[in-house]
Design an enzyme around this catalytic site. Structure first.
Site, PDB file in Angstrom:
ATOM      1  N   TYR A  30      36.444  26.478  43.983  1.00  0.00           N
ATOM      2  CA  TYR A  30      34.981  26.236  43.097  1.00  0.00           C
ATOM      3  C   TYR A  30      35.429  24.759  42.271  1.00  0.00           C
ATOM      4  O   TYR A  30      34.520  24.315  41.668  1.00  0.00           O
ATOM      5  CB  TYR A  30      34.460  27.059  43.083  1.00  0.00           C
ATOM      6  CG  TYR A  30      33.548  27.626  43.957  1.00  0.00           C
ATOM      7  CD1 TYR A  30      33.832  27.703  44.749  1.00  0.00           C
ATOM      8  CD2 TYR A  30      32.699  29.233  42.851  1.00  0.00           C
ATOM      9  CE1 TYR A  30      32.620  28.372  45.604  1.00  0.00           C
ATOM     10  CE2 TYR A  30      32.286  30.229  43.673  1.00  0.00           C
ATOM     11  CZ  TYR A  30      32.385  29.879  45.398  1.00  0.00           C
ATOM     12  OH  TYR A  30      31.469  30.650  46.025  1.00  0.00           O
ATOM     13  N   ASP A  90      50.085  38.022  40.634  1.00  0.00           N
ATOM     14  CA  ASP A  90      49.620  38.899  41.099  1.00  0.00           C
ATOM     15  C   ASP A  90      48.381  39.606  41.224  1.00  0.00           C
ATOM     16  O   ASP A  90      48.645  40.778  40.655  1.00  0.00           O
ATOM     17  CB  ASP A  90      50.071  39.323  42.745  1.00  0.00           C
ATOM     18  CG  ASP A  90      49.339  39.309  43.779  1.00  0.00           C
ATOM     19  OD1 ASP A  90      48.409  39.697  43.665  1.00  0.00           O
ATOM     20  OD2 ASP A  90      49.848  39.702  45.284  1.00  0.00           O
ATOM     21  N   ILE A  91      47.323  39.422  41.138  1.00  0.00           N
ATOM     22  CA  ILE A  91      46.071  40.194  40.575  1.00  0.00           C
ATOM     23  C   ILE A  91      46.104  41.974  41.700  1.00  0.00           C
ATOM     24  O   ILE A  91      45.488  43.101  40.945  1.00  0.00           O
ATOM     25  CB  ILE A  91      44.285  39.924  39.812  1.00  0.00           C
ATOM     26  CG1 ILE A  91      43.638  40.602  39.391  1.00  0.00           C
ATOM     27  CG2 ILE A  91      43.957  39.756  41.648  1.00  0.00           C
ATOM     28  CD1 ILE A  91      42.459  39.873  38.855  1.00  0.00           C
ATOM     29  N   ASN A 122      32.577  35.444  46.591  1.00  0.00           N
ATOM     30  CA  ASN A 122      31.127  34.109  46.957  1.00  0.00           C
ATOM     31  C   ASN A 122      30.450  35.390  47.009  1.00  0.00           C
ATOM     32  O   ASN A 122      30.398  36.456  47.476  1.00  0.00           O
ATOM     33  CB  ASN A 122      31.354  32.804  48.038  1.00  0.00           C
ATOM     34  CG  ASN A 122      31.943  33.441  48.873  1.00  0.00           C
ATOM     35  OD1 ASN A 122      31.060  34.215  49.876  1.00  0.00           O
ATOM     36  ND2 ASN A 122      33.035  34.130  49.605  1.00  0.00           N
ATOM     37  N   ASP A 158      40.105  36.013  46.736  1.00  0.00           N
ATOM     38  CA  ASP A 158      38.873  37.144  47.313  1.00  0.00           C
ATOM     39  C   ASP A 158      39.815  37.494  48.599  1.00  0.00           C
ATOM     40  O   ASP A 158      39.504  38.958  48.414  1.00  0.00           O
ATOM     41  CB  ASP A 158      37.875  36.218  48.069  1.00  0.00           C
ATOM     42  CG  ASP A 158      36.440  36.862  48.484  1.00  0.00           C
ATOM     43  OD1 ASP A 158      36.974  38.191  48.028  1.00  0.00           O
ATOM     44  OD2 ASP A 158      35.747  36.001  48.281  1.00  0.00           O
ATOM     45  N   SER A 161      36.809  30.289  39.442  1.00  0.00           N
ATOM     46  CA  SER A 161      36.429  29.194  39.689  1.00  0.00           C
ATOM     47  C   SER A 161      36.738  28.087  39.713  1.00  0.00           C
ATOM     48  O   SER A 161      36.655  26.854  40.261  1.00  0.00           O
ATOM     49  CB  SER A 161      34.767  28.741  38.558  1.00  0.00           C
ATOM     50  OG  SER A 161      33.626  29.301  39.236  1.00  0.00           O
ATOM     51  N   THR A 162      38.153  28.309  39.144  1.00  0.00           N
ATOM     52  CA  THR A 162      39.324  27.383  39.360  1.00  0.00           C
ATOM     53  C   THR A 162      40.417  27.064  40.850  1.00  0.00           C
ATOM     54  O   THR A 162      40.926  26.151  40.566  1.00  0.00           O
ATOM     55  CB  THR A 162      40.238  27.166  38.106  1.00  0.00           C
ATOM     56  OG1 THR A 162      41.733  28.343  37.740  1.00  0.00           O
ATOM     57  CG2 THR A 162      39.417  27.372  36.714  1.00  0.00           C
ATOM     58  N   GLY A 163      39.170  27.604  41.382  1.00  0.00           N
ATOM     59  CA  GLY A 163      40.245  27.631  42.681  1.00  0.00           C
ATOM     60  C   GLY A 163      39.460  26.698  44.108  1.00  0.00           C
ATOM     61  O   GLY A 163      39.474  25.569  43.396  1.00  0.00           O
TER      62      GLY A 163
HETATM   63  P1  ADP Z   1      37.111  30.565  43.657  1.00  0.00           P
HETATM   64  O1  ADP Z   1      36.180  30.252  44.339  1.00  0.00           O
HETATM   65  O2  ADP Z   1      36.251  31.859  42.039  1.00  0.00           O
HETATM   66  O3  ADP Z   1      37.187  28.849  42.660  1.00  0.00           O
HETATM   67  P2  ADP Z   1      39.843  30.982  43.768  1.00  0.00           P
HETATM   68  O4  ADP Z   1      40.318  32.191  44.585  1.00  0.00           O
HETATM   69  O5  ADP Z   1      40.352  29.177  45.126  1.00  0.00           O
HETATM   70  O6  ADP Z   1      38.273  31.901  43.940  1.00  0.00           O
HETATM   71  O7  ADP Z   1      40.544  30.596  43.164  1.00  0.00           O
HETATM   72  C1  ADP Z   1      40.615  31.375  41.416  1.00  0.00           C
HETATM   73  C2  ADP Z   1      41.820  31.222  41.246  1.00  0.00           C
HETATM   74  O8  ADP Z   1      42.754  32.791  41.789  1.00  0.00           O
HETATM   75  C3  ADP Z   1      43.011  30.416  41.673  1.00  0.00           C
HETATM   76  O9  ADP Z   1      43.923  29.650  40.163  1.00  0.00           O
HETATM   77  C4  ADP Z   1      44.024  30.809  42.528  1.00  0.00           C
HETATM   78  O10 ADP Z   1      45.134  30.493  42.698  1.00  0.00           O
HETATM   79  C5  ADP Z   1      43.587  32.308  41.981  1.00  0.00           C
HETATM   80  N1  ADP Z   1      44.380  33.282  42.587  1.00  0.00           N
HETATM   81  C6  ADP Z   1      44.710  33.210  44.080  1.00  0.00           C
HETATM   82  N2  ADP Z   1      45.307  34.244  44.472  1.00  0.00           N
HETATM   83  C7  ADP Z   1      45.160  34.779  43.527  1.00  0.00           C
HETATM   84  C8  ADP Z   1      45.905  36.358  43.226  1.00  0.00           C
HETATM   85  N3  ADP Z   1      46.824  37.176  44.163  1.00  0.00           N
HETATM   86  N4  ADP Z   1      46.385  37.102  42.529  1.00  0.00           N
HETATM   87  C9  ADP Z   1      45.494  36.309  41.125  1.00  0.00           C
HETATM   88  N5  ADP Z   1      44.777  34.952  41.162  1.00  0.00           N
HETATM   89  C10 ADP Z   1      44.746  34.310  42.724  1.00  0.00           C
END
Ligand code: ADP
Length: 180
Positions: free
Chosen positions: A122, A7-8, A21, A31, A118-120
């Protein structure tokens, strides 16, 4: 450079990067997680940024406080929405990573964590985005004299983690880099 699953919002690097965004007003995915964990100070600064310079264009980055996070700063960048790959998506994704790294270096930071931009929501395919991301970071670090000493990709789920790990191996072999 490390690739970890996690978890970042829990990372203790100087900065963590937010896949934001253009409104900078928070949202879902990483985000939302960053704003929830970091508290209102981050949104306050985002609002100031937007009132000063307007919405954040795709491929650009800005830095705010990390609020209650372990990381001192959050670097907000906007990755491209996937439209099939012929709408400049790779270049914009490279730019999102490069602009984030530039900001970190300009502020003399030593360490930075990235999510998979971008891989969620987006929709950028992870197999393609992982190669673009790793290549962008290695290229930046090998061409720039910088304070940055530690770069971490923090992947949330095991599948994404697996794809990034394979991509790193492939890129390291191509570039003749040794992995430790
Ligand atoms: P985007 O809109 O750029 O696609 P998202 O947040 O929808 O961004 O997804 C980007 C990536 O972040 C996905 O692989 C998602 O699983 C991941 N993600 C979601 N929550 C966390 C977190 N707490 N820590 C790290 N990565 C996360």
């Amino acid at each position: 450079m490390h690739i970890i699953q996690g978890d970042i919002t829990e990372q203790g690097t100087d900065a963590i990067v937010n896949a934001a965004n253009p409104s900078l007003m928070g949202g879902g995915g990483v985000d939302g997680a960053i704003h929830r964990a970091g508290g209102p100070a981050i949104l306050d600064e985002c609002k100031q940024v937007v009132s000063r310079q307007g919405r954040l264009p795709t491929g650009k980055a800005v830095m705010t406080t990390g609020g209650n996070l372990k990381a001192k700063y959050v670097i907000h960048t906007v990755g491209p929405i996937w439209h099939g790959g012929n709408k400049g998506e790779p270049e914009l994704l490279v730019s999102a990573y490069q602009e984030s790294l530039k900001l970190a270096a300009e502020n003399n930071l030593n360490s930075i964590s990235f999510p998979s931009i971008s891989t969620g929501a987006y929709g950028y395919p992870v197999s393609k985005a992982s190669k673009v991301a790793i290549d962008a970071v290695i290229t930046f670090l090998s061409h720039t004299i910088t304070s940055l000493r530690e770069m971490v990709f923090v992947l949330f789920d095991s599948q994404t983690f697996g794809v990034y790990s394979s991509a790193l191996q492939e890129i390291a072999e191509k570039r003749g880099l040794r992995l430790s």
